[in-house]
Design a protein around this motif. Structure first.
Motif, PDB file in Angstrom:
ATOM      1  N   PHE A 131     -50.806  10.722  28.056  1.00 35.57           N
ATOM      2  CA  PHE A 131     -50.429   9.309  28.237  1.00 35.57           C
ATOM      3  C   PHE A 131     -50.814   8.828  29.640  1.00 35.57           C
ATOM      4  N   ALA A 136     -50.807   5.190  31.485  1.00 37.87           N
ATOM      5  CA  ALA A 136     -49.353   4.960  31.464  1.00 37.87           C
ATOM      6  C   ALA A 136     -48.706   5.583  32.698  1.00 37.87           C
ATOM      7  N   ILE A 149     -46.869   0.942  30.166  1.00 37.81           N
ATOM      8  CA  ILE A 149     -48.227   0.516  30.526  1.00 37.81           C
ATOM      9  C   ILE A 149     -48.242  -1.003  30.509  1.00 37.81           C
ATOM     10  N   LEU A 153     -53.233   0.637  26.547  1.00 43.48           N
ATOM     11  CA  LEU A 153     -53.646   1.977  26.972  1.00 43.48           C
ATOM     12  C   LEU A 153     -55.174   1.994  27.027  1.00 43.48           C
ATOM     13  N   ALA A 178     -55.755   2.174  21.534  1.00 46.25           N
ATOM     14  CA  ALA A 178     -56.092   1.992  22.954  1.00 46.25           C
ATOM     15  C   ALA A 178     -57.391   1.196  23.070  1.00 46.25           C
TER      16      ALA A 178
END
Ligand SMILES: CC(=O)N[C@H]1[C@@H](OP(=O)(O)OP(=O)(O)OC[C@H]2O[C@@H](n3ccc(=O)[nH]c3=O)[C@H](O)[C@@H]2O)O[C@H](CO)[C@@H](O)[C@@H]1O
Ligand SMILES: C=C(OP(=O)(O)O)C(=O)O
Length: 439
Positions: A131, A136, A149, A153, A178
């Motif tokens: 992550f 993040a 975040i 992402l 993401a």
């Protein structure tokens, strides 16, 4: 308190049907959080305590969930909550799998720290490393892990130090939405990872390479609800295969997929067990005399740690010495103490257990220290002299649907009973005290 009572000596015969895989259905349900639109329908969902825990986790996140007749329906269109408290994570570590989907959907997740469990400390550093690589920030405090975040992402290249099943799934789910492409190197290759990837792709994701050591995920803007059928449970299948073999039985394990069970089929074959591929499953015929084997637990396609305890039970019946080395978890030999209560000869040397047989197993009161240990003790009870009473059934219920009933249907003398009821039955069966009348 409930317990399972096993009276040894019966051979298993007949057909047993395998349920959907616990270790696939839990991440699949977590993945359904990613669908911002539409309803997901998940089929072949086994009635396990863990499935009900996952249902609770999702309801608590403000997600509509229904579970009827093996079909699980999820709609995650309403605004999501982002916290999974300790009461769920404590019961089931897989609750942590909601972190990736929540981060991807709403940019925030607060999950109670899983902590250790009976099979080891089980850290989650590889999930968090993934992550963080995707942008993040992760903070740990007050028993929680909070990840956040701003915005989306970002795709990243992530090398896992160990091919962790959970980390691969969590990162794969997060990466599905993401921005850009994520590559997971040294990814776990278990069949359950492929099951989750297929579901993600049905939802509109672009996941390639699941089932190999390198998974490539091209992030998409949105995922939608989809239909998905969970793969059969290879560990439940393996458990019945071992139970059949130890009793010199003849059982068709319906739904067992040989491709998922290669290491177990190979090792049981070396022990002299006949395993025949049939159209709808695997037929297992136990030999008169089992031979010992050595094996090491490894990530897939190596020998699964989730079959280690059951295979230890089988080795107890083999003629000679076998060595099991546990390399996946640092403390997964808790069942050895319980087997010793059943009069077995097992030595522990570091990460290896040395089992010399055949053991003249005796029924005893034993505790299911984890779900597979519980299954293994029942298996040992099938050939023990006298009565084995297995306690702590909550562990077994996490991963097996009606294990006692299914074994009973195959001819085993196994029943699940309330402790008080057993006492009543024993009192009924006891001969009435002799009445001597005074003259
Ligand atoms: C719900 C589910 O699918 N559970 C299975 C999953 O658990 P789980 O996903 O927890 O297992 P992992 O593959 O992650 O763990 C394997 C090893 O890696 C270590 N590790 C893991 C993650 C991490 O961030 N850091 C780290 O050090 C663990 O402590 C353990 O020693 O795979 C295990 C290994 O096949 C199985 O026994 C479990 O039945
Ligand atoms: C260890 C197991 O499961 P979990 O990771 O859910 O504890 C298992 O299924 O054997």
């Amino acid at each position: 308190m409930e317990k399972i009572i096993v009276r040894g000596g019966n051979q298993l015969r007949g057909t047993v049907k395998v349920e959907g895989a616990k270790n696939a259905v839990l991440p699949v349900i977590a993945a359904s959080i990613l669908a911002g639109r539409g309803t997901s329908h998940i089929y072949d969902v086994p009635q396990l305590a863990d499935v009900y825990t996952m249902k609770e986790v999702l309801s608590n996140l403000n997600i509509d969930v229904k579970y009827v007749d093996g079909k699980f329906t999820v709609n995650a269109e309403k605004p999501l909550k982002t916290e999974a408290p300790f009461e769920y994570v404590r019961k089931m570590r897989a609750s942590f799998l909601v972190m990736g989907p929540l981060l991807a959907r709403v940019g925030k997740a607060r999950i109670a720290l899983p902590g250790g469990c009976a099979i080891g400390s089980r850290p989650i550093d590889q999930h968090l490393k993934g992550f963080e690589a995707m942008g993040a920030t992760v903070e740990i405090g007050n028993g929680f892990i909070e990840a956040r975040i701003d915005g989306r992402l970002q795709g990243a290249k992530i090398y896992l130090d160990f091919p962790s099943v959970g980390a691969t799934e969590n990162i794969m789910m997060a990466a599905a939405m993401a921005e850009g492409t994520t590559i997971i190197e040294n990814a776990a290759e278990e069949p359950e990872i492929v099951c989750v990837a297929n579901y993600l792709n049905a939802m509109g994701a672009k996941v390639r390479g699941a089932g190999t050591g390198e998974i490539r995920i091209e992030g998409v803007d949105e995922l939608v609800g989809a239909e998905h059928t969970v793969i059969p449970d290879r560990i439940e299948a393996g458990t019945f295969m071992v139970a059949a073999a130890i009793t010199k039985g003849d059982v068709l394990v319906e739904g067992a997929v040989s491709e998922h069970l290669r290491p177990l089929i190979a090792k049981m074959g070396e022990m002299g067990v006949k395993i025949i591929e049939e159209e709808n499953g695997l037929r297992v015929v136990g030999p008169e005399k089992l031979k010992p084997v050595d094996f090491k637990t490894m990530p897939h396609p190596g020998f699964p740690t989730d079959m280690q305890a059951q295979m230890m039970a089988l080795l107890l019946a083999a003629h000679g010495t076998g060595v099991i080395t546990e390399t996946v978890f640092e403390n997964r030999f808790m069942h050895v103490e319980e087997f010793r209560r059943m009069n077995s000869n097992i030595k522990i040397e570091g990460r290896s257990a040395i089992i010399t047989g055949p053991n003249n197993l005796q029924g005893a009161e034993v505790s299911a220290t984890d779900l597979r240990a519980g299954a293994a003790l029942i298996i040992a009870g099938l050939i023990a002299d006298g009565v084995t009473r297995v306690m702590e059934l909550k562990h077994i219920d996490r991963g097996y649907v009606n294990l006692a009933g299914k074994l009973q249907a195959l001819g085993a003398d196994v029943e699940r009973i309330e402790e008080e009821l057993e006492e009543e039955i024993e009192n009924l069966e006891a001969p009435a005290p002799l009445q001597i009348k005074s003259i």
